[in-house]
Design a protein around this motif. Structure first.
Motif, PDB file in Angstrom:
ATOM      1  N   VAL A   1       2.971   5.385   0.996  1.00  0.00           N
ATOM      2  CA  VAL A   1       2.633   4.554  -0.488  1.00  0.00           C
ATOM      3  C   VAL A   1       1.909   3.246  -0.297  1.00  0.00           C
ATOM      4  CG1 VAL A   1       3.992   3.145  -1.785  1.00  0.00           C
ATOM      5  CG2 VAL A   1       5.236   5.306  -1.328  1.00  0.00           C
ATOM      6  N   ALA A   2       1.673   2.826   1.027  1.00  0.00           N
ATOM      7  CA  ALA A   2       0.969   1.725   1.343  1.00  0.00           C
ATOM      8  C   ALA A   2      -0.399   2.266   1.374  1.00  0.00           C
ATOM      9  CB  ALA A   2       1.616   1.053   2.694  1.00  0.00           C
ATOM     10  N   ARG A   3      -0.781   3.516   1.774  1.00  0.00           N
ATOM     11  CA  ARG A   3      -1.584   4.070   2.663  1.00  0.00           C
ATOM     12  C   ARG A   3      -2.514   3.624   0.878  1.00  0.00           C
ATOM     13  NH1 ARG A   3      -0.249   8.107   7.310  1.00  0.00           N
ATOM     14  NH2 ARG A   3      -0.361   6.077   9.086  1.00  0.00           N
ATOM     15  N   SER A   4      -1.480   5.118   0.161  1.00  0.00           N
ATOM     16  CA  SER A   4      -1.771   5.032  -1.331  1.00  0.00           C
ATOM     17  C   SER A   4      -2.437   3.614  -2.199  1.00  0.00           C
ATOM     18  CB  SER A   4      -0.959   5.663  -2.083  1.00  0.00           C
ATOM     19  OG  SER A   4      -0.485   4.981  -2.624  1.00  0.00           O
ATOM     20  N   CYS A   5      -1.645   2.267  -1.673  1.00  0.00           N
ATOM     21  CA  CYS A   5      -1.841   1.308  -2.247  1.00  0.00           C
ATOM     22  C   CYS A   5      -3.360   0.861  -1.956  1.00  0.00           C
ATOM     23  CB  CYS A   5      -1.148  -0.142  -1.806  1.00  0.00           C
ATOM     24  SG  CYS A   5       0.747   0.836  -3.057  1.00  0.00           S
ATOM     25  N   CYS A   6      -3.800   0.648  -0.414  1.00  0.00           N
ATOM     26  CA  CYS A   6      -4.561   0.336   0.222  1.00  0.00           C
ATOM     27  C   CYS A   6      -6.151   1.667   0.224  1.00  0.00           C
ATOM     28  CB  CYS A   6      -4.538  -0.081   1.774  1.00  0.00           C
ATOM     29  SG  CYS A   6      -3.723  -1.456   1.058  1.00  0.00           S
ATOM     30  N   PRO A   7      -7.205   1.929  -0.983  1.00  0.00           N
ATOM     31  CA  PRO A   7      -7.797   2.965  -0.611  1.00  0.00           C
ATOM     32  C   PRO A   7      -8.841   2.771  -0.356  1.00  0.00           C
ATOM     33  CG  PRO A   7      -7.252   2.730  -2.618  1.00  0.00           C
ATOM     34  CD  PRO A   7      -6.766   2.382  -2.095  1.00  0.00           C
ATOM     35  N   GLY A   8      -9.424   1.206  -0.795  1.00  0.00           N
ATOM     36  CA  GLY A   8     -10.270   1.323  -0.636  1.00  0.00           C
ATOM     37  C   GLY A   8     -11.012   0.573   1.275  1.00  0.00           C
ATOM     38  N   SER A   9     -11.587   0.543   2.148  1.00  0.00           N
ATOM     39  CA  SER A   9     -12.281  -0.972   3.110  1.00  0.00           C
ATOM     40  C   SER A   9     -11.818  -1.796   2.821  1.00  0.00           C
ATOM     41  CB  SER A   9     -13.635   0.331   3.730  1.00  0.00           C
ATOM     42  OG  SER A   9     -14.629  -0.817   2.714  1.00  0.00           O
ATOM     43  N   ASP A  10     -11.620  -2.626   1.517  1.00  0.00           N
ATOM     44  CA  ASP A  10     -11.924  -3.871   2.018  1.00  0.00           C
ATOM     45  C   ASP A  10     -10.420  -4.695   1.769  1.00  0.00           C
ATOM     46  OD1 ASP A  10     -14.103  -4.649   2.593  1.00  0.00           O
ATOM     47  OD2 ASP A  10     -14.614  -5.042   0.192  1.00  0.00           O
ATOM     48  N   ASP A  11      -9.607  -2.903   1.580  1.00  0.00           N
ATOM     49  CA  ASP A  11      -7.678  -3.201   1.377  1.00  0.00           C
ATOM     50  C   ASP A  11      -7.296  -3.658   3.053  1.00  0.00           C
ATOM     51  OD1 ASP A  11      -8.566  -3.265  -0.993  1.00  0.00           O
ATOM     52  OD2 ASP A  11      -8.294  -1.326  -1.457  1.00  0.00           O
ATOM     53  N   ARG A  12      -6.231  -3.884   3.424  1.00  0.00           N
ATOM     54  CA  ARG A  12      -5.369  -3.848   4.261  1.00  0.00           C
ATOM     55  C   ARG A  12      -3.377  -3.225   4.296  1.00  0.00           C
ATOM     56  NH1 ARG A  12      -4.834  -9.795   7.917  1.00  0.00           N
ATOM     57  NH2 ARG A  12      -3.674  -8.049   9.542  1.00  0.00           N
ATOM     58  N   VAL A  13      -3.313  -2.535   5.116  1.00  0.00           N
ATOM     59  CA  VAL A  13      -1.905  -2.233   5.151  1.00  0.00           C
ATOM     60  C   VAL A  13      -1.861  -3.312   6.530  1.00  0.00           C
ATOM     61  CG1 VAL A  13      -0.343  -0.457   6.003  1.00  0.00           C
ATOM     62  CG2 VAL A  13      -2.459   0.487   4.354  1.00  0.00           C
ATOM     63  N   TYR A  14      -0.174  -3.798   6.127  1.00  0.00           N
ATOM     64  CA  TYR A  14       0.027  -4.291   7.663  1.00  0.00           C
ATOM     65  C   TYR A  14       1.958  -4.066   7.725  1.00  0.00           C
ATOM     66  CZ  TYR A  14       2.064  -8.298   9.863  1.00  0.00           C
ATOM     67  OH  TYR A  14       3.041  -9.064  10.840  1.00  0.00           O
ATOM     68  N   GLU A  15       1.773  -3.618   8.841  1.00  0.00           N
ATOM     69  CA  GLU A  15       3.110  -3.198   9.185  1.00  0.00           C
ATOM     70  C   GLU A  15       4.045  -4.346   9.473  1.00  0.00           C
ATOM     71  OE1 GLU A  15       2.969   1.030  11.307  1.00  0.00           O
ATOM     72  OE2 GLU A  15       1.171   1.220  10.500  1.00  0.00           O
ATOM     73  N   MET A  16       5.536  -4.399   9.445  1.00  0.00           N
ATOM     74  CA  MET A  16       5.759  -5.047   9.488  1.00  0.00           C
ATOM     75  C   MET A  16       6.718  -4.715  10.396  1.00  0.00           C
ATOM     76  SD  MET A  16       6.904  -7.850   7.392  1.00  0.00           S
ATOM     77  CE  MET A  16       8.128  -8.529   7.602  1.00  0.00           C
ATOM     78  N   ALA A  17       6.888  -5.750  11.924  1.00  0.00           N
ATOM     79  CA  ALA A  17       7.012  -5.529  13.399  1.00  0.00           C
ATOM     80  C   ALA A  17       8.638  -6.529  12.448  1.00  0.00           C
ATOM     81  CB  ALA A  17       6.507  -6.263  14.590  1.00  0.00           C
TER      82      ALA A  17
END
Length: 540
Positions: free
Chosen positions: A315-331
């Protein structure tokens, strides 16, 4: 409660598979035997269908749980009877063809009553099946299923929206990094809309982090909006909620009561067309939900920003399809930040922790695994207990049961159950199986999927073998943030419920044993245990 439902579903699947194998094999050709198998299969298939419906209930009532408990024990006993039948009959088998098998089988079946009592067991099972079926009608469980409606509940994530900045620990670094990224194009010629998606397991603080970023940058935007999606989104209401937070240029209010979904989206696009907007879309559970929502936010060349939060990587990746978008994985929180948050909540400062409690605090933090929600919940519980080592050690031994029985941990339990409840029945069964492994035990993927297959949890699907289906299930659990690829563990808290269990214990996982647990085990019938996991600590 949901765990009991899903564990029952995991029993029924292998049992029905075993019945199907019997029908397809040599035993299914024996007159009389085939009829018994078909009868069992028909009744249990119907009950399994009803059980699958109950797995969709978030909060099954007492009658539903009572019926499920009876069905679970019935399924186990039926499987035991079938195994005994196959084992006894297999010993009598001869080589030489079908006639010899039939002759030998006939002689054997005639003596079942006196020799092994299987016929009596079958008659007893048939009577119990009839009883369980009648109870379902007597309890009117079908009506309960149909009448279950959505009820207004307090969002367990609500407190994250209003957390005081001074009380937060470990947020500053990620927040400042994301703030810088969100604003870095402010003075550039490129002013495209960008999406930041924050992803991670429930309780890691996704909503808190998103809200902190929101607080820091909201002054740079013409309008700011926060909207929660949840597991069962009603898109029209979500869009109307956003519209209510967007100011009109003429200062008028917007009456959206008679608007449909299409009109609501069109109006929102109109309101946002010339604005630099900042939107948080919190708690998205599916790509379909995001696809339905995103079209309401226009690309308007105003450097607008959208922040989404989700527990699901796809779902996170589907929200960010563009090269300028960003997926941030919580640690998870570091050991230092975990300790600081834990002790600050109890003593006001990490320097005020008594020496006698330092070892116990480290054990509790190890169980919390850097999960802020767990640390806050357990520390709140301990803050109301006497500051003595015995009380802290009691909490260490019973964290699992405390989640069920302590009101101060209810919010944490609900948030963690959201991810579990979102799983389909087959994945719930596979996830629950992880409880047979000891705490802090790293599980080999190949070994795990082979054991799922051996337990009967996995069925072949069109074009895929059992191995391929099992591996797909594993990666689905990883994708949904339910399994960490290199660190899978179980909290070991279930052991205290042994005395209250009705029926037989099938799998027993012991992480810690003391005199009290040893006494409980001595009173249990352990003859039906299919699997025993090693004792984690020797008895004191």
């Amino acid at each position: 409660m949901e765990v009991a439902v899903s564990s029952s579903d995991g029993v029924m699947g292998p049992l029905l598979g075993k019945l199907a194998d019997l029908l397809a094999g040599k035993y299914g050709r024996i007159r009389g035997v085939r009829g018994e198998i078909l009868s069992l299969q028909a009744e249990l298939t119907s009950m399994h269908a009803a059980l699958k419906n109950y797995t969709m209930l978030e909060d099954p009532d007492v009658q539903v749980m009572s019926w499920i408990s009876l069905l679970r024990e019935l399924a186990y006993d039926t499987e035991d009877c079938i195994d005994k039948f196959i084992r006894r009959l297999g010993k009598r088998g001869r080589r030489g063809g079908f006639k010899e098998l039939l002759r030998d089988t006939t002689r054997f079946l005639k003596s079942l009553n006196s020799r092994c009592g299987i016929a009596d067991h079958i008659d007893e099972l048939k009577a119990r099946i009839k009883h369980v079926k009648e109870l379902k009608d007597c309890y009117k469980l079908s009506e309960i299923l149909c009448s279950k409606t959505e009820h207004a509940a307090v969002d367990p994530r609500l407190c994250a929206l209003f957390a005081e900045e001074a009380h937060l620990v470990g947020v500053e670094g990620p927040r400042d990094d994301l703030v810088k990224w969100m604003l870095k194009e402010e003075n550039s010629s490129t002013k495209d809309r960008k999406v930041l998606s924050i992803v991670g397991f429930g309780g890691l603080g996704k909503t808190t982090l998103a809200n902190e970023v929101y607080r820091k940058i909201q002054g740079h935007f013409d309008c700011q909006v926060f909207v929660s999606v949840s597991q069962k989104p009603y898109i029209k209401n979500i869009i109307k909620d956003v519209i209510s937070q967007v100011p009109c240029q003429d200062g008028s209010t917007k009456d959206t009561s008679d608007w449909d979904e299409k009109k609501s989206i069109a109006k929102l696009r109109e309101l946002l067309q010339d604005k630099r907007y900042l939107v948080i879309v919190d708690d998205i559970w599916s790509t379909q939900a995001w696809n339905n929502i995103k079209c309401a936010f226009p690309y308007n060349n105003c450097s607008s920003r959208i922040i989404t939060t989700t527990r699901i990587i796809d779902v996170a990746r589907s929200c960010c399809p563009g090269s300028d978008d960003r997926v941030y994985e919580m640690a998870a929180l570091s050991d230092l930040h975990s300790k600081r948050l834990f002790l600050k909540r109890i003593f006001g400062s990490e320097d005020h922790c008594p020496d006698m409690l330092k070892e116990s605090s480290n054990e509790i933090l190890k169980k919390c695994g850097g999960l802020p929600l767990a640390i806050i919940s357990i520390s709140s519980l301990l803050a109301n207990r006497p500051v003595v080592k015995e009380e802290w050690e009691k909490i260490i031994r019973s964290i699992g049961s405390a989640l069920e029985n302590n009101q101060s941990l209810e919010g944490m339990s609900k948030i963690l159950l959201l991810s579990y409840n979102d799983l389909p029945p087959n994945l719930k069964t596979c996830l629950l199986y992880l409880s047979v492994f000891p705490e802090d035990y790293v599980i080999d993927r190949e070994r795990l999927v082979r054991r799922w297959i051996a337990e009967g949890f996995i069925s072949e699907e069109r074009g895929q073998s059992q191995q391929e289906v099992a591996e797909r299930y594993f990666y689905e659990l990883v994708n949904k943030s339910m399994v960490q690829p290199e660190d899978i563990g179980y909290d070991g808290g279930g052991q205290t419920s042994l005395a209250n269990r009705q029926g037989f214990i099938r799998r027993l996982s012991i992480q810690h044993i003391d005199h009290e647990l040893a006494h409980l085990l001595a009173q249990e019938d352990l003859s039906h245990i299919l699997q025993v996991v090693r004792v984690w600590k020797s008895m004191i």
